[in-house]
Design an enzyme around this catalytic site. Structure first.
Site, PDB file in Angstrom:
ATOM      1  N   SER A  27     -14.972  79.694 -24.123  1.00  0.00           N
ATOM      2  CA  SER A  27     -15.656  78.136 -24.000  1.00  0.00           C
ATOM      3  C   SER A  27     -17.314  78.002 -24.372  1.00  0.00           C
ATOM      4  CB  SER A  27     -15.444  77.732 -22.582  1.00  0.00           C
ATOM      5  OG  SER A  27     -16.137  76.529 -22.443  1.00  0.00           O
ATOM      6  N   TYR A  76     -17.719  71.504 -27.687  1.00  0.00           N
ATOM      7  CA  TYR A  76     -17.507  69.883 -27.642  1.00  0.00           C
ATOM      8  C   TYR A  76     -18.124  69.289 -28.631  1.00  0.00           C
ATOM      9  CZ  TYR A  76     -16.130  71.263 -22.887  1.00  0.00           C
ATOM     10  OH  TYR A  76     -15.436  71.609 -21.997  1.00  0.00           O
ATOM     11  N   THR A  85     -12.639  70.008 -28.266  1.00  0.00           N
ATOM     12  CA  THR A  85     -11.907  69.462 -27.208  1.00  0.00           C
ATOM     13  C   THR A  85     -12.401  67.911 -27.218  1.00  0.00           C
ATOM     14  OG1 THR A  85     -12.178  71.303 -25.730  1.00  0.00           O
ATOM     15  CG2 THR A  85     -12.124  69.077 -24.544  1.00  0.00           C
ATOM     16  N   LYS A  98      -7.994  69.713 -29.043  1.00  0.00           N
ATOM     17  CA  LYS A  98      -7.441  69.864 -27.832  1.00  0.00           C
ATOM     18  C   LYS A  98      -7.915  68.700 -27.011  1.00  0.00           C
ATOM     19  CE  LYS A  98      -7.968  72.883 -23.624  1.00  0.00           C
ATOM     20  NZ  LYS A  98      -8.130  72.122 -22.547  1.00  0.00           N
ATOM     21  N   HIS A 102      -6.077  68.288 -20.001  1.00  0.00           N
ATOM     22  CA  HIS A 102      -7.453  68.886 -19.428  1.00  0.00           C
ATOM     23  C   HIS A 102      -6.864  69.250 -17.875  1.00  0.00           C
ATOM     24  CE1 HIS A 102     -11.589  69.886 -20.855  1.00  0.00           C
ATOM     25  NE2 HIS A 102     -11.667  70.123 -19.655  1.00  0.00           N
TER      26      HIS A 102
END
Length: 381
Positions: free
Chosen positions: A109, A132, A158, A254, A278
């Site tokens: 992440s 992100y 995401t 995602k 999520h």
């Protein structure tokens, strides 16, 4: 309770709760608002029944799947999750090592606590980098260039988190990074001294993917501020199309939850999507991922790799998702509870149990390979 007494998702959750201070356990465990979507994600599987076949001559079980240009030995992968060294000092190292042992993908992440470079160098496992979309376009490009240099195989953007979900459990305990705990939260840390000893005697907590860009130590910023101030809510399809073109490789989105968005992902050249809400942590009241899987697969399943996550607790959940056309199934809380319970040993046990469940359930379904699963072996109530 010991690790050897953990036989399923709920056992790992119970042991994690015993080991973690309340605010940290609730960060993993909680969802947004009334947690309706969080609960529905797992409940949705119960509205769908498996229809087994018998006398099919099942001998060997082949769990391999091809997804996002990777061959996985298991049809499940470890979804990227944030802050793992908060849950156990081994953090992403434990999860990456476990994923490598079982021959599956591991996601790092943007809010990870071990660098993507270290993971890529040390562990032989296909790696996803989840990131992100920032207001600073230069930062977006720099992060992708860094991932390219690390030989990351799959880029995962995401798209359901342009602002943080309203996670009221965290508001009640004061959980944030850096910690800003209220009295109740502080007491819960005091009652779990071993967690504190491990936290203080191992390397300093950091977010190596973002350290150069976000000050997480001086109180000037926090995870909440990161979502509110640094991420770009005006992100649109043209922005993402540019990133897909720049990456020029396996690129998935995602957080896709509509057929229209799945079709747009195909149009701009994405090679995969993850149907995901999520884990119920963003928009409460949104549909469960499983309820929407068949519709999206029917629309785009022959054009793009459709992956799936949210609410997966059992091998039968995995089989139901695969039967509806998911190429692979992501797990998050499943391995996070196991990580919190016992570090790498916990994650390995969780993956081993899940592998054994899927193999056993495949035999009971009369299927030798994942390719034999189809919607014909399901009935909805």
């Amino acid at each position: 309770m010991r690790l050897s007494h953990c036989h399923n998702f709920h056992d790992f959750r119970t042991l994690a709760r015993k080991r973690l201070p309340g605010p940290i356990f609730n960060y993993i465990d909680g969802g947004a608002d009334d947690e309706v979507t969080l609960r529905r994600n797992s409940e949705a599987f119960n509205q769908c029944d498996l229809v087994p076949r018998v006398l099919t001559g099942v001998k060997d079980i082949d769990l391999r799947v091809e997804v996002m240009g990777q061959t996985l030995e298991l049809p499940i992968y470890c979804s990227p999750t944030a802050l793992q060294r908060l849950f156990h000092h081994q953090g992403e190292r434990a999860v990456a090592a476990s994923a490598a042992k079982f021959g599956t993908m591991f996601g790092v992440s943007s809010l990870g606590t071990v660098s993507m470079e270290e993971i890529a160098k040390q562990y032989d496992t296909p790696q996803i980098y989840q990131f992100y979309f920032h207001k600073d376009r230069g930062l977006n490009r720099a992060m992708m260039e860094r991932a390219k240099a690390s030989k990351i195989e799959v880029m995962m953007l995401t798209v359901d988190s342009i602002t943080g979900g309203n996670r009221e459990r965290d508001l009640r305990t004061g959980f944030s990074i850096p910690f800003k705990l209220n009295l109740s939260g502080l007491w819960q840390f005091a009652t779990k001294p071993m967690w504190g000893i491990n936290y203080l005697t191992h390397e300093k907590f950091s977010l190596p993917q973002l350290d150069e860009h976000v000050d997480m130590g001086g109180g000037a910023s926090s995870i909440g501020d990161y979502f509110t101030n640094m991420l770009d809510p005006s992100m649109n399809w043209d922005d993402v199309a540019e990133m897909v073109k720049f990456w020029d490789g396996q690129f998935c989105l995602k957080g896709i939850m509509s057929v229209e968005d799945a079709l747009k992902a195909v149009d701009i050249g994405c090679t995969g999507i993850v149907i995901s809400n999520h884990g119920g942590r963003q928009l409460d009241g949104s549909r469960s991922s499983f309820d929407h899987l068949a519709e999206i697969v029917e629309a785009v399943g022959d054009k793009i790799d459709v992956m799936f996550d949210s609410g997966v607790q059992r091998g039968t959940h995995v089989l139901k998702a695969l039967s509806l056309g998911a190429k692979a199934v992501g797990v998050g809380r499943l391995y996070l509870y196991a990580l919190a319970a016992a570090g790498q040993g916990g994650v390995e046990r969780a993956l081993q149990l899940m592998k054994a469940e899927i193999e056993r359930d495949m035999r009971l379904m009369g299927c030798s390979s994942v390719a034999e699963l189809s919607k014909h072996n399901l009935r909805f109530r």
